[in-house]
Design a protein around this motif. Sequence first.
Motif, mmCIF file in Angstrom:
data_model
loop_
_atom_site.group_PDB
_atom_site.id
_atom_site.type_symbol
_atom_site.label_atom_id
_atom_site.label_comp_id
_atom_site.label_asym_id
_atom_site.label_seq_id
_atom_site.Cartn_x
_atom_site.Cartn_y
_atom_site.Cartn_z
ATOM 1 N N LEU A 127 18.155 -0.328 19.229
ATOM 2 C CA LEU A 127 18.624 -1.604 18.691
ATOM 3 C C LEU A 127 17.812 -2.014 17.472
ATOM 4 O O LEU A 127 18.378 -2.397 16.430
ATOM 5 C CB LEU A 127 18.531 -2.678 19.781
ATOM 6 N N LEU A 128 16.475 -1.933 17.567
ATOM 7 C CA LEU A 128 15.627 -2.302 16.435
ATOM 8 C C LEU A 128 15.903 -1.415 15.226
ATOM 9 O O LEU A 128 15.937 -1.890 14.085
ATOM 10 C CB LEU A 128 14.155 -2.206 16.835
ATOM 11 N N LEU A 129 16.089 -0.114 15.456
ATOM 12 C CA LEU A 129 16.350 0.819 14.362
ATOM 13 C C LEU A 129 17.602 0.433 13.605
ATOM 14 O O LEU A 129 17.617 0.401 12.357
ATOM 15 C CB LEU A 129 16.468 2.234 14.923
ATOM 16 N N ARG A 130 18.668 0.124 14.318
ATOM 17 C CA ARG A 130 19.920 -0.262 13.668
ATOM 18 C C ARG A 130 19.755 -1.539 12.849
ATOM 19 O O ARG A 130 20.259 -1.658 11.729
ATOM 20 C CB ARG A 130 21.000 -0.453 14.726
ATOM 21 N N MET A 131 19.063 -2.523 13.405
ATOM 22 C CA MET A 131 18.878 -3.789 12.693
ATOM 23 C C MET A 131 18.016 -3.607 11.446
ATOM 24 O O MET A 131 18.294 -4.175 10.379
ATOM 25 C CB MET A 131 18.252 -4.822 13.627
ATOM 26 N N ILE A 132 16.951 -2.789 11.556
ATOM 27 C CA ILE A 132 16.072 -2.554 10.416
ATOM 28 C C ILE A 132 16.824 -1.861 9.282
ATOM 29 O O ILE A 132 16.724 -2.255 8.105
ATOM 30 C CB ILE A 132 14.854 -1.720 10.863
ATOM 31 N N LEU A 133 17.593 -0.842 9.609
ATOM 32 C CA LEU A 133 18.342 -0.123 8.570
ATOM 33 C C LEU A 133 19.372 -1.025 7.906
ATOM 34 O O LEU A 133 19.616 -0.920 6.693
ATOM 35 C CB LEU A 133 19.012 1.109 9.179
ATOM 36 N N ALA A 134 19.983 -1.919 8.685
ATOM 37 C CA ALA A 134 20.950 -2.858 8.100
ATOM 38 C C ALA A 134 20.255 -3.801 7.120
ATOM 39 O O ALA A 134 20.786 -4.097 6.037
ATOM 40 C CB ALA A 134 21.653 -3.642 9.198
ATOM 41 N N ASP A 135 19.064 -4.284 7.464
ATOM 42 C CA ASP A 135 18.319 -5.150 6.543
ATOM 43 C C ASP A 135 17.936 -4.403 5.274
ATOM 44 O O ASP A 135 18.006 -4.956 4.164
ATOM 45 C CB ASP A 135 17.058 -5.683 7.235
ATOM 46 N N ILE A 136 17.514 -3.150 5.418
ATOM 47 C CA ILE A 136 17.119 -2.377 4.233
ATOM 48 C C ILE A 136 18.312 -2.160 3.312
ATOM 49 O O ILE A 136 18.208 -2.300 2.084
ATOM 50 C CB ILE A 136 16.505 -1.040 4.676
ATOM 51 N N ARG A 137 19.476 -1.834 3.884
ATOM 52 C CA ARG A 137 20.667 -1.639 3.049
ATOM 53 C C ARG A 137 21.064 -2.918 2.336
ATOM 54 O O ARG A 137 21.569 -2.876 1.209
ATOM 55 C CB ARG A 137 21.830 -1.137 3.915
ATOM 56 N N ALA A 138 20.872 -4.055 2.983
ATOM 57 C CA ALA A 138 21.233 -5.337 2.380
ATOM 58 C C ALA A 138 20.142 -5.878 1.460
ATOM 59 O O ALA A 138 20.275 -7.001 0.961
ATOM 60 C CB ALA A 138 21.536 -6.362 3.475
ATOM 61 N N ARG A 139 19.064 -5.110 1.267
ATOM 62 C CA ARG A 139 17.951 -5.471 0.385
ATOM 63 C C ARG A 139 17.269 -6.760 0.846
ATOM 64 O O ARG A 139 16.819 -7.569 0.039
ATOM 65 C CB ARG A 139 18.401 -5.581 -1.074
ATOM 66 N N ARG A 140 17.219 -6.940 2.160
ATOM 67 C CA ARG A 140 16.426 -8.030 2.720
ATOM 68 C C ARG A 140 15.032 -7.505 3.045
ATOM 69 O O ARG A 140 14.875 -6.370 3.488
ATOM 70 C CB ARG A 140 17.079 -8.595 3.981
ATOM 71 N N ALA A 141 14.016 -8.326 2.851
ATOM 72 C CA ALA A 141 12.642 -7.909 3.120
ATOM 73 C C ALA A 141 12.433 -7.742 4.617
ATOM 74 O O ALA A 141 12.892 -8.570 5.416
ATOM 75 C CB ALA A 141 11.664 -8.939 2.562
ATOM 76 N N ILE A 142 11.758 -6.673 4.983
ATOM 77 C CA ILE A 142 11.436 -6.452 6.393
ATOM 78 C C ILE A 142 9.979 -6.015 6.520
ATOM 79 O O ILE A 142 9.421 -5.352 5.638
ATOM 80 C CB ILE A 142 12.375 -5.414 7.052
ATOM 81 N N ILE A 143 9.381 -6.404 7.648
ATOM 82 C CA ILE A 143 8.037 -5.959 8.014
ATOM 83 C C ILE A 143 8.132 -5.450 9.446
ATOM 84 O O ILE A 143 8.610 -6.162 10.331
ATOM 85 C CB ILE A 143 7.008 -7.097 7.915
ATOM 86 N N LEU A 144 7.688 -4.245 9.677
ATOM 87 C CA LEU A 144 7.732 -3.632 11.002
ATOM 88 C C LEU A 144 6.325 -3.314 11.459
ATOM 89 O O LEU A 144 5.567 -2.631 10.752
ATOM 90 C CB LEU A 144 8.579 -2.356 10.980
ATOM 91 N N VAL A 145 5.958 -3.800 12.643
ATOM 92 C CA VAL A 145 4.674 -3.473 13.265
ATOM 93 C C VAL A 145 4.980 -2.606 14.481
ATOM 94 O O VAL A 145 5.588 -3.059 15.450
ATOM 95 C CB VAL A 145 3.919 -4.746 13.686
ATOM 96 N N ASP A 146 4.548 -1.347 14.398
ATOM 97 C CA ASP A 146 4.886 -0.357 15.432
ATOM 98 C C ASP A 146 3.613 0.225 16.023
ATOM 99 O O ASP A 146 2.917 1.002 15.361
ATOM 100 C CB ASP A 146 5.755 0.743 14.812
ATOM 101 N N PRO A 147 3.271 -0.123 17.282
ATOM 102 C CA PRO A 147 2.030 0.376 17.870
ATOM 103 C C PRO A 147 2.136 1.776 18.467
ATOM 104 O O PRO A 147 1.130 2.319 18.919
ATOM 105 C CB PRO A 147 1.742 -0.651 18.970
ATOM 106 N N LYS A 148 3.323 2.339 18.509
ATOM 107 C CA LYS A 148 3.479 3.705 19.030
ATOM 108 C C LYS A 148 3.663 4.709 17.907
ATOM 109 O O LYS A 148 3.227 5.863 18.021
ATOM 110 C CB LYS A 148 4.667 3.766 20.003
ATOM 111 N N GLY A 149 4.343 4.323 16.850
ATOM 112 C CA GLY A 149 4.526 5.197 15.699
ATOM 113 C C GLY A 149 5.877 5.869 15.634
ATOM 114 O O GLY A 149 6.319 6.283 14.551
ATOM 115 N N ASP A 150 6.578 5.991 16.756
ATOM 116 C CA ASP A 150 7.851 6.703 16.762
ATOM 117 C C ASP A 150 8.924 5.947 15.985
ATOM 118 O O ASP A 150 9.759 6.564 15.306
ATOM 119 C CB ASP A 150 8.318 6.927 18.199
#
Length: 638
Positions: A260-283
């Motif tokens: 779910l997070l992956l889909r939402m992040i990619l949609a924001d990137i395509r729409a040129r909205r700023a995103i910040i992702l904090v990922d403690p696992k790295g995957d």
Amino acid sequence: MTAKQEQSIAGARFGLRAGTQAATGLVAAETGGDVVRGLIEAGTSNRAGDRTVVQIVARPASPRRVARARRALTPHSGSLGAQVLDLFTPGKPAPRAHRAPEGPWAGEERKRLAARLGSGALWSVGVRYALAVEAAPATAAARSGQVGAAVGAMLGPAWRRRRCRRAGALVDGWASAAGPLMSADELAALAHVPADAVVPALERAGARPIAPVAAVPSGGRATKPLGVALVGGRKIAIPVADARSHLHVIGSTGSGKSTLLLRMILADIRARRAIILVDPKGDLVNDVLDRLDPAQVAGRLVLIDPDQAAAAHRGLPPIVHTEDTELAIDHLVGICANIFVRHWGPRADDVLRQSLRTQVLLGSHDYSGLESLPILLTDSALRAPLVTSIPEGEKILTGFWKWFDSLPAGVQSQAVGPVVARLRTILGRPFVAATIGNPAQERCIDLPAALDGGGIILARLPKGQLGEDTAKLMGSLLVARTWQTVTARQQQAEHRRKDVALYVDEAQNFLQLPESIDDMLAEARALRLGMVLAHQHLGQLGRDLESAVSANCRTKVVFNVAPEDARRLARHTAPLVNEHDLAHQGAFTAACRPVIGSEVRPAFSLRTLPAPEPIGQARTVRASAAAFPAFTFKEEAP
């Protein structure tokens, strides 16, 4: 039954057994148990080729049979037992001269018959079962006996079994309903699924699928995708304006949160909205990188990752002189107090706070930044000229250092020990020192420019590489710096504020700010910062954080959770989605209670969209982020 299954039953090498059942006794429901449970267990086999088919056919009893039942209640010559057998046994009654005398059970059977007739409509029921068993004849006969005994126990004390031929063909037809008479309650006992808490052979039903209301959008330019409705199959999205009210994503490991997070992040990137992702696992960061088009993210991507080459590390100092330094100091001290709570106290808090204020006051001195803080605290010879440079008006600072220098050396070591020990442990890693130690300004991330320019900041902070405390500190500092940058937007007109999405996986590790998270979440909406907070279970949050997330993360996406959490989360999704549904959802399915148009909408069921196919340009994307650093301070020309 399909032709393939019919052949399996008819063509089994050994053990073809079939029978029909008729009963004269009351259905065994009055024993208080689930009458179907034994049948389910008897019909289950651990061999994939075995088949068990049980057919129960019911139809309203004919007036003639009901009349015969009523006559059986009236005393006649001949035994009552014979009359009851006449009632429940298909065919013509036997001649009176050949009827057997009544048994001792006749009075009880008369009461049962009267209860049936008084209950209302009666049903004539027929039962037929067939088995195909890939085993020796003795084993097949034993299995057939088990199923027959279970059917007999289900129907009552008086029943008979006879063998039927051509079982494979008979399975596809309707069984005869010329069997025992049953009341509606007795028939219901046969129809329902066992309610016992444990039925080893029975697979329980999962969550009920609930359809979304029409107000939930299916997509559009100003929306973020959530998935596909389980009922109807239409796509489900949330408007960007409503995502500013924050999303709470909770579910067990492997339930589908990352997809779910992956889909939402990619949609924001395509729409040129700023995103910040904090990922403690790295995957998750790696999955995002695998699906990025290098041309699409050129000049927008900032990667904070220990796997990047040392020359490509970007700086994220905890305190930037261009921002509210007192607020930044409060955040850093509060984060350290929350993370290192076992080693922290009022004295450590005071030492760190005054040391940071001293560094800020000294400005661009050689001993600024976290990397130089242990030297400032432990080397009195180097510290003395620095302290004398503090203006006389700074009475708090001058008083602190006079007190500190007056302490014996052993007491000084005890006072600075918690601070220095933690800083040395964390900054001993080159990646951490290059990022938050004392990075050169031209290598530091320009957060205001990134948030206003559609920046992509991916912080890959694997706890396995950095250590849990170090990952918590770096992620919390990024969250704090983001919040400091966003609060500066209060000086801008509301229409000029750009949407920013902050995705925090395992959010409980990175919401370590000293200020109230409740207030932060409440104020972030007006500043157009939408947070997506994901984690596994409510026990990770603590009472205060759970209360803040419950009240201010208004859109809930609940994947499969433990029954304890389901009971508490059902308050948000009831009445359509209950706690059983929340605890029995399949993988990649979730219950969503959205906020649409600033209004809470009823909960519904969705399935996450599968992850897009990787583009396979992750190495190129990483090289681009290293060669063309985005959103960093540039040295001014002389």
